[in-house]
Design an enzyme around this catalytic site. Structure first.
Site, PDB file in Angstrom:
ATOM      1  N   CYS A 204      -6.032  60.840  33.307  1.00 22.49           N
ATOM      2  CA  CYS A 204      -4.583  60.875  33.492  1.00 22.49           C
ATOM      3  C   CYS A 204      -4.145  61.815  34.615  1.00 22.49           C
ATOM      4  O   CYS A 204      -2.978  61.834  34.992  1.00 22.49           O
ATOM      5  CB  CYS A 204      -3.899  61.262  32.186  1.00 22.49           C
ATOM      6  SG  CYS A 204      -4.448  60.238  30.808  1.00 22.49           S
ATOM      7  N   HIS A 339       3.467  67.194  32.071  1.00 20.42           N
ATOM      8  CA  HIS A 339       2.624  66.041  31.727  1.00 20.42           C
ATOM      9  C   HIS A 339       3.146  65.425  30.429  1.00 20.42           C
ATOM     10  O   HIS A 339       3.359  64.222  30.352  1.00 20.42           O
ATOM     11  CB  HIS A 339       1.173  66.500  31.590  1.00 20.42           C
ATOM     12  CG  HIS A 339       0.185  65.387  31.482  1.00 20.42           C
ATOM     13  ND1 HIS A 339       0.027  64.427  32.438  1.00 20.42           N
ATOM     14  CD2 HIS A 339      -0.707  65.083  30.495  1.00 20.42           C
ATOM     15  CE1 HIS A 339      -0.915  63.579  32.082  1.00 20.42           C
ATOM     16  NE2 HIS A 339      -1.378  63.949  30.894  1.00 20.42           N
ATOM     17  N   HIS A 379       3.333  56.328  29.778  1.00 20.27           N
ATOM     18  CA  HIS A 379       2.258  57.127  30.354  1.00 20.27           C
ATOM     19  C   HIS A 379       1.384  56.204  31.207  1.00 20.27           C
ATOM     20  O   HIS A 379       0.636  55.380  30.688  1.00 20.27           O
ATOM     21  CB  HIS A 379       1.447  57.762  29.228  1.00 20.27           C
ATOM     22  CG  HIS A 379       0.382  58.708  29.706  1.00 20.27           C
ATOM     23  ND1 HIS A 379       0.214  59.056  31.024  1.00 20.27           N
ATOM     24  CD2 HIS A 379      -0.590  59.390  29.027  1.00 20.27           C
ATOM     25  CE1 HIS A 379      -0.793  59.901  31.139  1.00 20.27           C
ATOM     26  NE2 HIS A 379      -1.300  60.107  29.935  1.00 20.27           N
ATOM     27  N   SER A 653      11.573  31.921  97.383  1.00 20.65           N
ATOM     28  CA  SER A 653      12.516  31.968  98.499  1.00 20.65           C
ATOM     29  C   SER A 653      13.021  33.396  98.679  1.00 20.65           C
ATOM     30  O   SER A 653      12.225  34.323  98.761  1.00 20.65           O
ATOM     31  CB  SER A 653      13.647  30.973  98.255  1.00 20.65           C
ATOM     32  OG  SER A 653      14.473  30.846  99.385  1.00 20.65           O
ATOM     33  N   HIS A 958     -35.156  17.286  37.313  1.00 20.74           N
ATOM     34  CA  HIS A 958     -35.214  15.876  36.915  1.00 20.74           C
ATOM     35  C   HIS A 958     -34.145  15.106  37.678  1.00 20.74           C
ATOM     36  O   HIS A 958     -33.119  14.712  37.125  1.00 20.74           O
ATOM     37  CB  HIS A 958     -35.011  15.768  35.399  1.00 20.74           C
ATOM     38  CG  HIS A 958     -35.346  14.413  34.846  1.00 20.74           C
ATOM     39  ND1 HIS A 958     -34.397  13.563  34.341  1.00 20.74           N
ATOM     40  CD2 HIS A 958     -36.536  13.757  34.740  1.00 20.74           C
ATOM     41  CE1 HIS A 958     -34.969  12.450  33.936  1.00 20.74           C
ATOM     42  NE2 HIS A 958     -36.274  12.552  34.172  1.00 20.74           N
ATOM     43  N   ASP A1123     -41.190  14.027  26.706  1.00 19.91           N
ATOM     44  CA  ASP A1123     -41.001  13.750  28.133  1.00 19.91           C
ATOM     45  C   ASP A1123     -42.279  13.177  28.734  1.00 19.91           C
ATOM     46  O   ASP A1123     -42.239  12.226  29.522  1.00 19.91           O
ATOM     47  CB  ASP A1123     -40.599  15.031  28.869  1.00 19.91           C
ATOM     48  CG  ASP A1123     -40.208  14.778  30.316  1.00 19.91           C
ATOM     49  OD1 ASP A1123     -39.229  14.033  30.526  1.00 19.91           O
ATOM     50  OD2 ASP A1123     -40.883  15.295  31.219  1.00 19.91           O
ATOM     51  N   GLY A1419     -48.029  38.481  52.651  1.00 21.50           N
ATOM     52  CA  GLY A1419     -48.619  38.215  51.337  1.00 21.50           C
ATOM     53  C   GLY A1419     -47.928  38.896  50.184  1.00 21.50           C
ATOM     54  O   GLY A1419     -48.044  38.426  49.054  1.00 21.50           O
ATOM     55  N   LEU A1420     -47.225  39.992  50.443  1.00 21.07           N
ATOM     56  CA  LEU A1420     -46.508  40.664  49.360  1.00 21.07           C
ATOM     57  C   LEU A1420     -45.044  40.268  49.323  1.00 21.07           C
ATOM     58  O   LEU A1420     -44.287  40.782  48.498  1.00 21.07           O
ATOM     59  CB  LEU A1420     -46.642  42.189  49.497  1.00 21.07           C
ATOM     60  CG  LEU A1420     -48.067  42.746  49.355  1.00 21.07           C
ATOM     61  CD1 LEU A1420     -48.054  44.265  49.409  1.00 21.07           C
ATOM     62  CD2 LEU A1420     -48.748  42.263  48.075  1.00 21.07           C
ATOM     63  N   GLY A1421     -44.659  39.372  50.212  1.00 17.65           N
ATOM     64  CA  GLY A1421     -43.308  38.839  50.153  1.00 17.65           C
ATOM     65  C   GLY A1421     -43.182  37.834  49.026  1.00 17.65           C
ATOM     66  O   GLY A1421     -44.179  37.397  48.427  1.00 17.65           O
ATOM     67  N   VAL A1422     -41.965  37.439  48.758  1.00 18.62           N
ATOM     68  CA  VAL A1422     -41.734  36.521  47.640  1.00 18.62           C
ATOM     69  C   VAL A1422     -42.482  35.212  47.847  1.00 18.62           C
ATOM     70  O   VAL A1422     -43.188  34.730  46.955  1.00 18.62           O
ATOM     71  CB  VAL A1422     -40.220  36.264  47.472  1.00 18.62           C
ATOM     72  CG1 VAL A1422     -39.989  35.212  46.394  1.00 18.62           C
ATOM     73  CG2 VAL A1422     -39.496  37.550  47.108  1.00 18.62           C
TER      74      VAL A1422
END
Length: 1774
Positions: A204, A339, A379, A653, A958, A1123, A1419-1422
């Site tokens: 407040c 206050h 308030h 002119s 699907h 399925d 190689g350590l990338g996603v």
């Protein structure tokens, strides 16, 4: 008319000067620490929307307490039925804004879509902060880029909780939209402020602490201005319920500060704002100082008897610290705003502290008064402090202490008699005994923050205006503006209403000054010339009512990309009229400018120009010449005194004389001598000549006149008119002759044949009389000549110039054209009546200009001073800069109304429902069973849920015809689980359940029937039709129990009949060929047998899970195995076709146990007229667990390109012959730029002689010589990169080649040059040479350039060093052209060629062997880890992962940081599956990468590397025009240097496969991917290079991988893909594509799908043409609407412009979720709220609507609707 001059008028009147003129220094305040409050605004309950209304409310002791608006809690009633009981017991009364949801989003350029994602606290704070600035008289735009600070108290997150808990509908903008920091940051962002911007959460005390921070920022010099405040909004019941539980809330919802009945506070909402400056700065700026902050302090109450308990000692400390900072005796403070939260503990504690500081030792008759605003407005919590502060400022200003509201009996727990403080119980005048009014303000937070401030009045008062009420020195300008046109009438009404009521005592001059100098000037403007107060009221009323008024101007400023600079055009003979100067000679500025000239002219010819103007006696040509000059000099001075200055000048002119003076080339006296002495000479020829205006171009007129010298074109007025001069009789005869030809002519009022050979005899005398009188200098303003052949000529205005000016033709057309070419669009004719305005208009229109203005200064017989103001008004309304302070130097009025908001309700519609798990289906159970709702009085019950892509009840993909649908197995599993039955009969699968858009789904169980129905969920709930939109998808009959099956399958007997053992992936391949590219569930067949009528397949429903490990879904789900049954069951038929189950006679489940992970499917083909099979699910022990009887399939007509087939996913790049254009490109000049002299010479030699050519060895040499080259339409620049001898040179050469091309493109675009840029490469497509490799990045770069800058040029890959002129001229609109066998070809995606299919005996090429090692860069990338996972899945056992980052030691893997945990987990998973994983930290782009890699391979002693996957890459998107060389190379290096390093270590044929990860972005031209596309194009060519050497090298040109990698799907990427006409792929689809391409002998594979296009929608990139499909019909060959339809497109003219404007505004409105009427055609799209994601969506919408392909950068190069309309009109014309 206002004037900056203070000199005496001829009439003796003087203009007023303000108190505190610019010379005042206020030196006594220079080193003061005082901070001034210069602006104030608020919006709180009770309709108190400004401080004045609040003051009246305070005096009236009004309480704004009421019930919470019902909409606030409505979502919580809907969310859970239990909430109703709790909400009824939650305090619902308080102090609320009537319409918290209202917001004027258009004013701030925020779209409704974004606005609803913004917390209302941000919205109301934006508006209130703007109001505070207007109250302060500070134009917001004047703060742009400044160090202005924003500190804002905020600690309510109700809206955040409301919208962020609606998880399915969370959007990107909700982050900043609901953050606390978003409140001040949004203000800073909107105003472009660079100072501190901080949200303050001190509960407040927040906003008073924010004020303290603002004060400190100013005192410390961090900021010159601070905008401070606080806000509170109550959007939900949660915190109110918490406070109820804590006993802090008043049960009746009202605050009763200091009252004996005070038992808690009532929550309130609203916002307050202040604008702060240092007192010294405020005085220098002539600001209205409302109060001065003398001191402030903040502290914490430490460890009390509870964190929320108040502490009197801390409150005293804060007050004493503030007083100390202010150096003020507390006894001099008369009032303290407490206050006073109305709590039993809080009020007594606070009064004790106030009494100790302010009441101690005070006499009983001299108390410190106290009060609190909370009973009036509640308030406001985070906003409480600023509202108390505003009340204290108002009391100081007004000199009145307002009475306390809601006070019946003083709190008996306080000893009032000894406290020395007194509650104000009735309105009390501030005691006159106080030498200066001072007040304190208290604010405390429940977490312990205590703050206090001390303020006082500012005593110097401005003196009254000597002119008195309503008086104004002549006519004045009243200015209004708004971001949209519709606001002007509203602003006019607001101002008029105020002027007739509370503003009636204000001085009109002050009001005009305020509107001109203390308000922003937005794009839509109105300027009203008013005579006096009453006239202002009437003219405002006319504007408000939409009634035109003679001296009212209303228009939009010129477009944002158009210069607002003004060209002053001084016209010549013909503007005169008798009374043109009568009024003006009484104007002091005009008089002062011409008086010295009057004396000089009188001395020359004995005539007084001032007297002639007074009498109006100047009909003779000599006098007209002189008075034309005098008037123009006087008007120029008058315009400049009113704040208008020229940025360029043209003279016509005799007007060239005044033009030269105003431009600074001559002095006024020199100009007077020229015009006077020349006029004397003109007397010799007066009466002999004549002139006529002819409505024909000068060239045509000259043809008619022939070669005669006695009759000439004297003035080239415009492209369609000219003036002929000569002997009077000849001119008259010519006029008659032209009329006979039907040519209109008009007589010019002149008896002299100006600018004709008849004046040749006066040239030498003019030289004589001007000799040694002129000292011309270079002009200080751009000056265009109408006397020279080159209008930009810089000849001094010497005697020779004026000799030529007298006899030579006036070239007005060329001067105006030059100004237009230089960007000018505003022209002011400085004359007493427009003479050349019409001609200028004609020239501008002939040049194709639409947005321009030509404005006269005066009109014949119109009030001169008013019309001068009217001309300034017109300039202002078109955007010209006016120095209003020069015109209106007086005081300003502080009470002028602020912006009238145009509010619209904006509130996020929340999709609420019970939070328990029954609301939506559990996706892991593979059903659509959501919340179960019984129908009372029946045995029917309904499961209801929501289905979309995030809630699909299956783990895989699907697709059918490009749209995800729920598999039949999921529907059958839904019926079994929803009914509890074991048998279904007559299952009819009518309509697939699509997931392409959110839909409501119901599973209805009624007696022995069950069905699935659904309907789409509209974007607006109001569009929902309760009944009509439900679609029935699947129906069945069910039975709870089924007789147990006695059937068993004898596997040995069956296998003996099934003589053919199939490949394990037989069914998968069968389905793949017919268009099923992915499975809804991850089952796999591990054994497969068949004969003509039977099949037996062993199925594992999740082969990725080994042993007894739990499945990743509910183990009771039958869907995975069902399925497999429906899928394998469809592959028994001999003729492959895309089939799906249509009807199943019976489905039976014979066990109550969970389905097994591994089972057998026994399939029998049934005898039926349609494809039908029986499928049994059998345990490994031979027990029949479930059975499909008579599963009938319907054949689905495949749609190429959008089904799920591999053919629709994996493509080759084919090169069919290009189609030539009907109209060839004009090529007259070829500029060759090449660093290779030999190559350049070969190409140049191939050019025909009719083509001009220039050669340059570098781009820099070309740029240096550009000014002398014909860089115009018909010119092409041809860039020819050099040759490369070895692979070692390739990286550096590639970098140089790409950057050279980028430089050429930037040069062309930045210069707006109409040239084309072609790039000629040498057989890149063959990929055989180092040169081809080095040049190959240009392939990718060229495509991105073509995407961002269409029609700029093309890359042509040639076979021989010959300029392919024919191809350049006739093959248009292509990004890449390849010439093979002499034929020009363009690229298209097509299916993989059958002749490249490898023999089955060879097997796939791109899969691993257990004995080899497989190396992966990145190689350590996603994506690198996904590749590793795939290779292990396919049998790899040794992986070498190369990455620039190293992994920590294995012993620390359990303690790694959170960002590394997924990587470690993935490696451990690979190892658990039997793989050995080695990580090699190595930057493959470094020069020593080859050596490091070779050494590492030797050290590791792994089996030989058999496969390489180069997946390393860096992405740094930048537009072509913004890219830098370093950023470009940072992306290029991993692709080129890295690939070449691998190429060297593993040469062709040394490994089983060499796979490189490229992107489709360089093929379809992804915006911003110039560097990435260039690098990937290199990989594509390297793959070709290796393949030609016999290597199994492949470049995969991927689309975005859904949720993975650098191209992971985001809103922006999805929108970009959508706009290009393609889709992303899942991880499984990507590796399915890998395996599919492995069957082909291909060096590349483009992996993407075309989305389905709407009927008539243009294909955005031509490379898609052969694979793109449409939902309905085919591409329309007509323009956007079919001929003859009701929406037929106009062909040209205003109708087409209006049509396009309407259509484009509709598209913008749809994207922004607003009405088309609210879209301003001339506003920048960014200002309307179109962000980067919306830009892509808008492109798609435009394509759908107008059926024209839209380039990605269109909305950047054409930033408004009007610009877009022009572009589309040009396209339609073609």
């Amino acid at each position: 008319m206002h004037s900056a001059a203070t000199s005496t008028y001829p009439s003796g009147k003087t203009s007023p000067a303000p108190v505190g003129t610019p010379g005042t220094e206020y030196s006594e305040y220079e080193f003061s620490n005082d901070v001034a409050v210069v602006g104030m605004a608020c919006r709180v309950a009770g309709g108190n929307h400004n401080p004045e209304l609040l003051w009246q409310s305070l005096l009236s002791q009004k309480s704004a307490m009421g019930e919470i608006p019902p909409m606030r809690w409505e979502p919580y009633y809907r969310r859970d039925a239990r909430n109703e009981k709790f909400l009824k017991n939650t305090t619902s009364r308080g102090y609320f804004l009537d319409r918290l949801e209202d917001f004027d989003c258009q004013f701030f350029g925020i779209s409704p879509k974004e606005a609803e994602q913004m917390d209302p606290q941000q919205r109301v704070s934006l508006e209130v902060a703007s109001e505070a600035l207007e109250d302060a008289g500070i134009p917001a735009k004047s703060l742009s880029g400044s160090d202005t600070a924003v500190f804002w108290g905020v600690n309510s997150d109700d809206y955040s909780k409301l919208v962020l808990e609606d998880l399915p509908n969370v959007e990107a903008w909700m982050g900043i939209g609901t953050a606390y920091c978003g409140v001040p940051n949004r203000i800073s962002y909107h105003l472009n402020l660079m100072g501190p911007s901080t949200a303050v959460d001190a509960a407040c005390a927040s906003s008073l602490v924010a004020i303290h921070h603002g004060v400190q920022a100013i005192r410390l010099g961090e900021s010159k201005v601070a905008i401070v405040g606080g806000v509170n909004a109550l959007c939900g019941p949660g915190l109110t319920r918490v406070l109820d539980k804590a006993g802090a809330i008043s049960s009746d919802g009202s605050c009763k500060s200091f009252d004996d009945d005070a038992h808690g506070y009532a929550r309130g909402e609203g916002a307050g704002a202040l604008v702060l400056k240092s007192l010294h700065r405020a005085l220098l700026d002539h600001d209205n100082v409302l109060a001065v902050i003398k001191g402030s302090a903040v502290c914490q109450d430490g460890k009390t008897n509870g964190i929320m308990a108040p502490n009197s000692v801390a409150q005293q400390l804060a007050a004493n610290n503030a007083l100390s900072a202010a150096n003020i005796d507390p006894h001099t403070v008369r009032y303290v705003e407490a206050h006073a939260t109305s709590t039993p503990l809080g009020d007594p504690t606070e009064i004790s502290a106030i009494a100790s500081v302010y009441g101690a030792d005070r006499p009983a008759d001299d108390p410190c008064y106290i009060g609190s605003i909370k009973p009036n407005i509640g308030h406001l919590e985070a906003g409480a402090g600023v509202m108390g502060f505003i009340k204290a400022v108002l009391a100081i200003q007004k000199g009145v202490l307002p009475p306390q509201a809601n006070l019946t009996k003083l709190n008996s727990r306080i000893d009032w008699k000894t406290a020395g403080v007194k509650v104000v119980q009735e309105a009390t005048p501030w005691p006159e005994s106080d030498p200066i009014r001072r007040a304190g303000v208290c604010s405390y937070g429940y977490g312990g923050t205590v703050s206090h401030a001390v303020i006082e009045e500012f005593s110097p008062i401005l003196q009254p205006d000597p002119l008195g009420n309503g008086a104004v020195s002549g006519p004045g300008l009243l200015l209004l503006s708004g971001p949209q046109e519709k606001r002007l009438a509203l602003q006019a009404k607001t101002l008029r209403d105020w002027m007739t009521a509370e503003g009636k005592d204000h001085n009109l001059s002050d009001i005009l000054t305020t509107l001109a100098t203390r308000r922003d000037h937005h794009d839509y403007r109105a300027a009203l010339v008013v005579d006096d107060y009453r006239d202002a009221e009437q003219v405002l009323q006319s504007l408000a009512n939409g009634v035109d008024h003679t001296f009212t101007t209303q228009s939009r400023v010129l477009g944002s990309d158009i210069s607002k600079d003004v060209v002053w055009v001084f016209s010549g003979h013909g503007a005169q009229w008798p009374d043109m100067g009568k009024q003006l000679i009484h104007n002091p500025v005009f008089f002062a400018a011409i008086q010295p000239l009057d004396e000089l002219i009188q001395a020359e010819i004995g005539l007084s120009p001032i007297e002639l103007l007074r009498t109006g006696d100047f009909e003779s040509s000599d006098r007209v010449q002189i008075l034309t000059y005098v008037m123009q000099i006087g008007l120029s001075a008058l315009l400049q005194s009113n704040g208008i200055t020229p940025q360029a000048v043209i003279g016509h002119s005799v007007g060239e004389i005044a033009a030269s003076v105003v431009a600074g080339a001559l002095s006024p006296a020199e100009g007077a001598l020229i015009v006077t002495r020349r006029a004397l000479l003109y007397r010799q020829v007066m009466g002999k000549g004549g002139m006529i205006l002819v409505n024909l171009p000068s060239a045509e007129t000259e043809e008619i006149l022939g070669s005669r010298s006695d009759l000439v074109v004297a003035i080239d007025s415009s492209p369609s008119s000219c003036v002929v001069a000569g002997d009077k009789e000849l001119v008259a005869e010519t006029a008659e002759a032209l009329k006979a030809r039907g040519v209109k002519t008009f007589t010019v009022k002149s008896d002299i044949a100006f600018h004709s050979p008849t004046l040749n005899g006066l040239v030498d005398p003019l030289r004589d009389v001007l000799a040694e009188t002129l000292s011309p200098v270079s002009p200080n303003v751009k000056l265009y000549s109408t006397a020279l052949a080159d209008p930009r000529g810089q000849d001094l205005r010497d005697v020779e110039y004026w000799a030529g000016n007298m006899v030579n033709r006036v070239r007005l057309t060329s001067a105006v054209k030059a100004a237009v070419e230089d960007g000018y669009r505003l022209f002011l004719e400085v004359s007493t009546h427009p003479v050349v305005s019409h001609s200028i208009n004609e020239t501008l229109m002939d040049a194709g200009m639409e947005d321009f203005a030509v404005i006269p200064t005066l009109l014949r017989k119109k009030p001169t001073e008013k019309h001068i103001l009217h001309s300034i008004a017109q300039l202002h309304c078109r955007g010209a800069e006016v120095n209003w302070a020069a015109q209106m130097p007086g005081r300003w009025a502080t009470g002028v109304p602020t912006t009238t908001w145009m509010h619209k309700p904006i509130w996020r519609k929340i999709e609420t429902a019970p939070l328990h798990t029954g609301l939506t289906h559990d996706v892991e159970k593979h059903t659509l069973l959501g919340q179960r709702i019984p129908v009372p009085g029946t045995d029917t019950y309904v499961y209801t849920t929501r289905l979309d892509n995030d809630t699909k009840p299956f783990p895989g993909s699907h697709p059918l015809h490009g749209t995800e649908i729920v598999p039949a197995a999921g529907l059958i599993n839904t019926f079994l689980k929803g009914t509890g039955g074991q048998m279904l009969q007559n299952v009819v699968l009518r309509v697939p359940v699509a997931i392409n858009a959110p839909r409501s789904v119901q599973v209805v169980v009624q007696q022995d029937q069950v069905k699935v129905v659904s309907r789409l969920i509209p974007s607006e709930p109001s569009q929902l039709d309760d009944d009509a939109s439900w679609v029935t998808h699947t129906t069945a009959y069910w039975d709870r129990k089924v007789a147990g099956s006695e059937d068993r399958i004898d596997f040995a007997a069956v296998k003996s009949r099934l003589v053919t053992k199939l490949a394990d992936n037989f069914s998968i391949d069968y389905l793949d060929k017919v268009g099923v590219s992915a499975m809804g569930f991850p089952w796999a067949v591990t054994e497969h047998y068949r004969n003509d009528k039977e099949m037996l397949a062993r199925v594992d429903v999740n082969p990725a899970i080994s042993g007894d490990a739990p499945l990743p879904w509910d183990s009771s789900s039958w869907a995975p195995v069902l399925d497999a049954a429906t899928s394998v069951g469809s592959t028994i038929f001999p003729t492959p076709a895309l089939r799906m189950p249509a009807q199943i006679e019976r489905v039976e489940v014979f066990t109550s146990q969970d389905p097994p992970k591994i089972s057998w499917l026994y399939v029998q083909e049934a005898s039926d007229s349609v494809p039908t099979s029986h499928v049994s699910v059998v345990s490994e022990a031979g027990e029949v667990l479930a059975k499909f009887t008579a599963m009938r399939f319907s054949e689905i007509e495949g749609t190429p390109g959008v089904s799920g087939s591999m053919e629709s996913l994996v493509h080759q790049i084919a090169w069919p012959p290009a189609t030539p254009a009907e109209e060839p490109l004009s090529i007259e000049t070829v500029i060759l730029v090449s660093p290779d002299a030999t190559t350049r010479a070969l190409y140049a030699a191939s050019l025909p002689t009719r083509v001009n050519s220039f050669q340059f060895s570098s781009t820099q040499e070309f740029f240096s010589n550009a000014s002398s080259l014909p860089l115009e339409k018909g010119t092409v620049v041809t860039y020819i990169p050099g040759e490369v001898a070895s692979l070692a040179e390739v990286p550096a050469a590639s970098e140089s080649f790409t950057w050279n091309l980028l430089e050429l493109i930037k040069f062309t675009v930045n210069g707006s040059l109409p040239i084309k840029v072609f790039t000629l490469t040498a057989n890149i497509g063959e990929g055989q040479t180092p040169t081809a490799l080095a040049q190959s990045p240009l392939y990718g770069l060229a495509r991105v350039i073509a995407s961002e800058h269409p029609d700029l040029g093309t890359l042509i890959d040639v076979e021989e060093p010959v300029i392919p002129l024919s191809t350049m001229r006739y093959i248009q609109g292509a990004d890449i052209i390849r010439i093979n066998d002499g034929i020009a070809r363009t690229s298209r995606f097509r299916s993989l060629p059958r002749n490249k299919l490898l023999p089955a005996s060879e097997g796939p090429r791109l899969l691993p062997r257990p004995e080899g090692t497989y190396l992966i860069t990145g190689g350590l990338g996603v994506l690198g880890l996904e590749v590793a996972d795939f290779l292990v899945e396919k049998g790899a056992r040794r992986l070498l992962l190369i990455s620039r980052r190293a992994l920590p030691p294995r012993r620390t893997w359990d303690q790694v940081s959170e960002d590394l945990q997924p990587t470690i987990a993935k490696i451990r998973l690979l190892e658990s599956r039997g793989a050995s994983v080695h990580v090699l930290p190595l930057d493959i782009t470094k020069p020593d990468a080859v050596e490091q890699l070779t050494t590492a391979l030797d050290r590791l002693s792994l089996p030989s590397v058999q496969g390489v996957v180069h997946a390393a890459g860096v992405l740094d998107n930048e537009l072509v025009m913004q890219t830098t060389r370093d950023a470009f190379n940072r992306v290029l290096a991993p692709k080129i240097a890295g690939a070449l390093a691998l190429h060297e270590v593993f040469p062709p044929k040394s490994v089983d496969f060499f796979v490189m990860f490229s992107s489709c972005g360089n093929l379809v031209g992804f915006t911003g991917q110039a560097s990435y596309g260039s690098g990937n194009a290199f990989l594509d060519t390297l793959a070709t290079h290796r393949a030609r050497l016999g290597d199994a090298a492949v470049s995969f040109q991927w689309t975005s991988w859904r949720g993975l990698g650098m191209g992971a799907s985001t809103d922006f990427i999805n929108a970009e893909l959508e706009s290009k006409g393609i889709t992303d792929v899942t991880r499984d689809e990507a590796f399915a594509a890998w395996q599919h391409l492995a069957k082909y002998d291909m060096d590349h594979g483009v992996v993407l799908r075309s989305r389905a296009f709407e009927d008539g929608e243009p294909i955005p990139v031509s490379i898609l043409n052969d694979i793109a499909v449409r939902r309905v019909g085919t591409v329309s060959n007509t323009s956007p609407a079919a001929a003859g339809s009701s929406d037929a497109v106009p062909t040209s003219g205003p109708e087409l412009k209006a049509y396009l404007d309407e259509k484009i505004r509709g598209c913008v409105a749809k994207v922004l979720q607003m009405t088309a009427e609210d879209v301003d055609s001339k506003a920048a799209l960014a200002d309307l709220g179109v962000d980067s994601v919306m830009t892509v969506t808008l492109r798609r919408q435009l394509q759908l609507t107008l059926k024209i392909a839209v380039p990605p950068t269109l909305t950047w190069s054409h930033p408004t609707v009007s610009h877009l309309a022009v572009w589309f009109a040009e396209k339609l014309a073609k």
